[in-house]
Design an enzyme around this catalytic site. Sequence first.
Site, PDB file in Angstrom:
ATOM      1  N   ASP A 151      -1.591  -0.773   5.915  1.00  0.00           N
ATOM      2  CA  ASP A 151      -1.843  -0.432   7.532  1.00  0.00           C
ATOM      3  C   ASP A 151      -3.425  -0.501   7.738  1.00  0.00           C
ATOM      4  O   ASP A 151      -4.172   0.447   8.756  1.00  0.00           O
ATOM      5  CB  ASP A 151      -1.272   0.700   7.627  1.00  0.00           C
ATOM      6  CG  ASP A 151      -1.843   2.495   6.999  1.00  0.00           C
ATOM      7  OD1 ASP A 151      -1.573   3.127   7.197  1.00  0.00           O
ATOM      8  OD2 ASP A 151      -2.074   2.183   5.994  1.00  0.00           O
ATOM      9  N   ASP A 184      -7.056  -2.762   3.610  1.00  0.00           N
ATOM     10  CA  ASP A 184      -5.686  -3.852   3.169  1.00  0.00           C
ATOM     11  C   ASP A 184      -5.982  -4.863   3.679  1.00  0.00           C
ATOM     12  O   ASP A 184      -4.848  -5.709   3.244  1.00  0.00           O
ATOM     13  CB  ASP A 184      -4.275  -2.514   3.169  1.00  0.00           C
ATOM     14  CG  ASP A 184      -3.934  -1.424   3.074  1.00  0.00           C
ATOM     15  OD1 ASP A 184      -4.164  -1.701   1.639  1.00  0.00           O
ATOM     16  OD2 ASP A 184      -3.602  -0.770   3.788  1.00  0.00           O
ATOM     17  N   ASP A 216       1.037  -1.559   0.390  1.00  0.00           N
ATOM     18  CA  ASP A 216       0.159  -0.240   0.102  1.00  0.00           C
ATOM     19  C   ASP A 216       0.499   1.119  -0.151  1.00  0.00           C
ATOM     20  O   ASP A 216       2.459   0.327   0.447  1.00  0.00           O
ATOM     21  CB  ASP A 216      -0.764  -0.013   1.358  1.00  0.00           C
ATOM     22  CG  ASP A 216      -1.750   1.183   1.310  1.00  0.00           C
ATOM     23  OD1 ASP A 216      -2.639   1.834   0.355  1.00  0.00           O
ATOM     24  OD2 ASP A 216      -1.951   1.087   2.251  1.00  0.00           O
TER      25      ASP A 216
END
Length: 1182
Positions: free
Chosen positions: A882, A886, A463
């Site tokens: 995070d 995700d 990410d």
Amino acid sequence: METSNHAIERTSSVNSSSKRSISSIQSRMSGGNSLREVSVAELGSKPVRQSSRGGDSEFFSMSFKEINDEDARLVYINDPERTNEEYEFAGNEVQTGKYSLITFLPRNLFEQFHRVAYIYFLVIAILNQLPQLAVFGRGASILPLAFVLFVTAVKDAYEDYRRHRADKIENNRHALVLNNGQFQSKRWKDIWVGEVIKIKANETLPCDMVLLSTSDPTGVAYVQTINLDGESNLKTRYAKQETLLRSPEGEKIVGLIKCEKPNRNIYGFQANMELDGKKLSLGPSNIILRGCELKNTTWAVGVAVYTGRETKAMLNSSGAPSKRSSLETRMNLEIVILSFFLITLCMVVSIGAAVWLKHFEDRLDSIVFYHKKDYSKGMVDIDNYNYYGWGMEIFFTFLMAVIVFQIMIPISLYISMELVRIGQAYFMVRDMNMYDEASDSRFQCRALNINEDLGQIKYVFSDKTGTLTENKMEFRCASIGGVDYSNTKASMPGDQVAYMVKVDGKLMKPKVTVKANPELLQLARSENDSPGGTYIHDFFLALASCNTLVPFVIDTSDPAVKIIDYQGESPDEQALAYAAAAYGYMLIERSSGHIVIDVQGEKQRFNVLGLHEFDSDRKRMSVILGCPDKSVKVYVKGADTTMFSVIDRSYQENVVHATENHLHSYSSLGLRTLVVGVRELSSSEFEQWHSAFEAASTALMGRAALLRKVASNVETKIKVLGASGIEDKLQQGVPEAIESLRAAGMKVWVLTGDKQETAISIGYSSKLLTGNMTQIIINNNSKESCRKNLEENLLMSKKLMPDSTIESDAARSSGTGKVQLALIIDGTSLVYVLDSDLEEQLFQLASKCSVVLCCRVAPLQKAGIVALVKRRTADMTLAIGDGANDVSMIQMADVGVGISGQEGRQAVMASDFSMGQFRFLIPLLLVHGHWNYQRMAYMIIYNFYRNSVFVFLMFWFTLFTGFTLTTAITEWSSVLYSVIYTSFPTIVVGILDKNLSRRTLLEYPQLYGSGQRDESYNSKLFWLAMADTLWQSIVVYFIPLFAYWNSTIDISSLGDLWTIAIVIVVNFHLAMDVIRWNWITHAAIWGSIIATCLCVMIIDAIPMLFGFWSIFEIGKTSLFWALLLIIIVAALAPRLVIKVLYQYYRPNDIQIAREAEKYGNLRQVEQPEVEMNSMTMANQRR
């Protein structure tokens, strides 16, 4: 986590009683003081009714469909008896424990025996209990399996005890429940559906409940959902206007809630409420869920609709999917091969027994060692031993051989692997190089069964926001009225602006200071009625008002100074609000009906007439304000892709073009951009919007779609005010980390929700992209155009890389290859690629690229990309993120890593490993991953070797004893061989040994490639170990046999010699491979040899056991000690010679680096090492 450029999960509000025109609004204006107000027809006389949250997708709009009776749950408010009369819903008691006192033993054993190897050993133990097959003592045969089962059961019992203890604490918490008109304390586990509950500030909700009223007169409640979805920012929930003014204690609320059946969707809720003959719609903004905490709200009252195991929190508590390491999976193939070895040995023994029995058929009654007659009672009373015939004797011989040779399948390996993983996890957690001081968080190992996979990662999916960047937004620049006000002009520390206002005799300043542009700051503070001044005024007014932030006042050490902290769901909104405050537009108060903004020292009150939330279709939000200048304005902010479609280009066209150019410039710098606009509503336009908004807000069906339509209608003919640029800074060490990952041969894919220009800029700053890369960009709006683009670029890549078949992945990933390609693809194109016939073309193209950058991707697309790679390659994948969006990607990858950052702990809770910073991925993979893989791979092969050599030793003895499976080694030594004699040293080495130092592994990432190429565990090493096993077993068995061939030594003495010799050989074998010696390793290896000798002496000192005093007799002779020395030298000499020759003439990267590390000239071999790495991989690909 990618935080949207706009506010998410907005709420909509409107004055339900306001029906008058703007002319009546203007007639009620008041002035003459510093606090100027606007009053919209009875706006202050009643609380502003809050409409339910509109959806941001079709997924949410499902929450507003009509519910069929057969699909509904009927909840009678404050009437739990009637609610549970027809169907008794689940109570509120939760049980997360797996076992009870009654079910623990059967269920735990059932789960443990899911391992096929355990079933194998159980069958072996059962067979040994039969008199016909008894080879070992019955107790000794069951001991190894019982020990493993017991250790695992104790671990599972302790873990379940902790779960039960946590459940007990949770179930016995207290909440206020309405009973006979008064709220009384009641344990959580005794709460039932239909009961009315009162929650106070900072308390946790005991169940899922629909809000009825709150301490706020407008029905607003603020909740924190960090325990549910990992998000730490506050969310707003609302009570319906019809229930808000009723006091449950003074006025009994009688009504019916018809809601959907329990489900896992924490973002949706579908229900209707029937109250006083009126039917009201309920949505996600009207329900608060178990596990949430009430914040900044004195109290809230609601009715329980889902309890206990039926709450959304409990339905989502299944945990992450189980993962198995690639080494353990591959190990199964070797176990199958060893099973064939075992069957082959048993068949040889049974065939040999068949031939022997046939040959001596006439002499079986009297032949030595195998007579059928029992003469123990003398010659008179002679009994026959049980003889089952030639065929059955062969069958029994086969089964007895299986029992004798059972340790060919090493049961101790499983428990050894678990202990080694625990030890490895301990050192990873204790590694201060992976400690994040900023968040005070250590590395966490949440999955113990895939430690070794960290050393074989080939693909890294990351990410961007919050993972590569800090997710701490900083306002950098703005384009207002076509003029670029860049903060690069304000580079001096003194330009940090802390704007302060005086309220009620006390100074108030924002929590965050902003670096301001001096020119813009001067213009904002000046009274300027010019067009430029109007642009600036409206721009910052939009930043301060078009959000859902709640300003909270915090005390400081100085009683005369207060700090304003903006709480909200979007870091972007917070950055914009702090920027507006720095330029003199400070939001100091918010309620559902109005906001107060200090404009250059003058407090102004704006009535919030309506707020249209952000959704994924519009990609913008808007607020309708009643302004102090007797006007009603719509302030809009959103993504440039959708804002420019609603901009009125006929007005100030030069401003629009300038803003577009500035936006492109900001995006190229890696800034997150927003476009801001305004529209003034006429009287008729306001009336039209208001009536449409009223109708949409009260609709029972399709409410979300209607609200989106109303928003789209009012968000037209927008006058562009300007654009903002927000910087999300890279985390410390990210460029260096990505560079090391690529040098290690890993392919880094970045999956982001940001626009393409922003993602590309971040790619350059993070060293993901380089100037000499050829970029392949795929942005298509149809499947056919996407197919054509993929085919053209695939053909181009083949022309640019004609020799790609022999170019190594390491060279391509690290950038040492001739041509470097970077693939950039957007989410729209991925819609047509994923789950279609275009997947294969995308994978072929991506596999030729050093870097892949995916922009504007949705959470499920992230998981789809990971799945695409996993389906088409056996390479190991790692995903790191995070935030909540995700989670699917993290769980899909072979290894999931969560960053404990600004967006809660949802990613951490779903991950296998968690850490505080992206840069910690380097020591995790290059150091601990490399060590873990090397250790575990060696330990597995070593366990195969040490057990096989013992089996072959017993096999050779069987060939010389008429295939009777008589054992020279005592049954206790056979059992203790895998448990005590040889197991502890391999566990210690598996935890502590290091083939290279940390410094070397970090300095030369190319060394990580040994795990990707399976250098420490492959078929070649397995067969070499088996060949070594065969040789060593021959040496250990036959040298003592021939030495004592003509002697009168008994079988027990010879067995003791073989036992001690084999233990010394396998431990010396291990010692030859140890790289880093310490006192623990010395104690383990040499201590095991000493322990073996002591155990043999203790066993032989027990009179009732077979072989009494044997070791003491044979130990007196010098031949015994001479044979031990000869056996050690002869058994290990070939291995030592081959190892020396191989490392001298054909060393691999690890051996070269270790040699250079030893002699201190590591830098001189850097280039040869890299070349060897590439050549090795190229040869393997051929």
